[in-house]
Design a protein around this motif. Structure first.
Motif, short mmCIF file in Angstrom:
data_model
loop_
_atom_site.label_atom_id
_atom_site.label_comp_id
_atom_site.label_asym_id
_atom_site.label_seq_id
_atom_site.Cartn_x
_atom_site.Cartn_y
_atom_site.Cartn_z
N GLU A 1 0.82 -1.20 0.00
CA GLU A 1 0.00 0.00 0.00
C GLU A 1 0.86 1.26 0.00
O GLU A 1 0.51 2.27 -0.61
CB GLU A 1 -0.91 -0.01 1.23
N PRO B 1 4.99 1.49 -3.29
CA PRO B 1 4.91 1.91 -4.70
C PRO B 1 4.67 3.41 -4.86
O PRO B 1 5.23 4.05 -5.76
CB PRO B 1 3.73 1.09 -5.25
N ASN B 2 3.86 3.99 -4.00
CA ASN B 2 3.60 5.43 -4.06
C ASN B 2 4.86 6.22 -3.73
O ASN B 2 5.14 7.26 -4.33
CB ASN B 2 2.48 5.80 -3.09
N ALA C 1 7.09 6.08 -6.78
CA ALA C 1 6.55 6.95 -7.84
C ALA C 1 6.85 8.42 -7.57
O ALA C 1 7.13 9.18 -8.51
CB ALA C 1 5.05 6.73 -7.96
N LYS C 2 6.83 8.82 -6.31
CA LYS C 2 7.07 10.21 -5.97
C LYS C 2 8.56 10.57 -5.95
O LYS C 2 8.94 11.68 -6.32
CB LYS C 2 6.46 10.53 -4.59
N TYR D 1 8.34 10.27 4.40
CA TYR D 1 7.16 9.84 3.66
C TYR D 1 6.23 9.00 4.54
O TYR D 1 5.01 9.19 4.55
CB TYR D 1 7.58 9.04 2.43
N SER E 1 2.35 9.81 5.80
CA SER E 1 1.35 8.93 5.18
C SER E 1 0.26 8.52 6.16
O SER E 1 -0.34 7.45 6.02
CB SER E 1 2.03 7.68 4.61
N ARG F 1 -3.10 7.54 4.60
CA ARG F 1 -3.01 6.28 3.85
C ARG F 1 -2.97 5.09 4.81
O ARG F 1 -3.58 4.05 4.55
CB ARG F 1 -1.77 6.30 2.96
N TYR G 1 -6.19 2.33 5.41
CA TYR G 1 -5.90 1.01 4.85
C TYR G 1 -6.78 0.00 5.58
O TYR G 1 -6.59 -0.27 6.77
CB TYR G 1 -4.42 0.68 5.01
#
Length: 274
Positions: A46, A49-50, A53-54, A247, A251, A254, A258
């Motif tokens: 969860e 990957p974000n 990507a950032k 990060y 988060s 997020r 979840y």
């Protein structure tokens, strides 16, 4: 003059293109040793990957028990840790292997079992031993295994059962106790197949609930609080690991959102209440 200028541009253009490509594409990879429960609960899938990507920072995940994760860090085989074993985390920092720790998520430990037993936490453990119920221990020096041993030590001071401290750690002596030396997912799978009890973090228990027949028993004892922390070390990837820590701290939404298919939250963000 114009021809000379054009020749120079043609000679340096490939180098300029290479520089531009390097600035736009990062091939940085950091090695993360993490507890298996964050993998087996799906939270890493969860979050990470974000982050990649950032930040364009790839993460090579090595999911092991907290003890094995810290051993990897001691040998400089990983760049950053996420573990859930507070006592050993502080010792790890005091011994100079990490610079600091930041707790970014938490939940509670729960008991999984084939039956619904209505008693309190320690009443349930007493019942398990008295009735020679099968109990699966991870036995892998993980944060969950350390918590299990802490629980057995408390029970040993308030019961007449026999306990031992040996290669399997501190544990009760009875026929139903089984140590497997594997991760959280494996412990739940084996407990389900053999109709045994086991100690699990709540996140993995809820994530795997649809694939087992085990009942989740939740309790409010403070001994069951389960914080997850990121530990930073002094190495060549400091800027990348700091970025990962920041990060994770940011988060919160997020992490809090979840949930499982039943809309139950697996983790809470931040540090647990003191």
């Amino acid at each position: 003059m114009n021809r000379l200028f054009l020749t120079i541009i043609l000679l340096i253009l490939p180098s300029l293109q290479g520089c531009l490509q390097t600035e736009n594409v990062s091939d940085t990879t950091i090695r993360l040793a993490t507890t298996t429960s964050l993998r087996d609960s799906g939270l890493l899938d969860e979050l990470l990957p974000n982050f990649t990507a950032k930040s364009n920072i790839e993460i090579d995940v090595i999911a092991v028990g907290s003890g094995a994760a810290m051993s990897l860090a001691e040998n400089n085989d990983v760049d950053v840790l996420i573990v859930h074993d507070p006592i050993r985390e502080f010792e790890f920092i005091e011994n100079g292997f990490a610079e600091n720790r930041t707790t970014f998520a938490w939940n509670r430990f729960v008991l999984l079992g084939p039956e619904n037993y209505p008693g309190s936490f320690f009443d349930t453990l007493n019942w398990i031993i008295e009735n020679n119920q099968c109990f699966v221990s991870r036995g892998d020096e993980s944060g969950t295994h350390q918590k299990e041993q802490e629980i057995w030590r408390v029970l040993s001071n308030q019961s007449e059962f026999n306990f031992a401290e040996d290669d399997l750690g501190f544990h009760p002596i009875y026929d139903g106790y089984q140590s497997i030396g594997q991760g959280m997912g494996a412990a739940i799978t084996i407990s389900n197949e053999l109709e045994c009890w086991t100690l699990s973090d709540r996140g993995t228990a809820l994530y795997r609930q649809g694939n087992t027949n085990l009942n989740i028993h939740e309790f409010n004892e403070s001994i069951l609080i389960n914080p997850y922390s990121i530990l930073l070390m002094d190495n060549e990837h400091n800027s990348q690991t700091i970025a990962l820590r920041d990060y994770l701290v940011l988060s919160a939404d997020r992490i809090d959102n979840y949930t499982t298919g039943n809309n139950e939250s697996l983790f809470k963000s931040g540090a647990p209440p003191s």
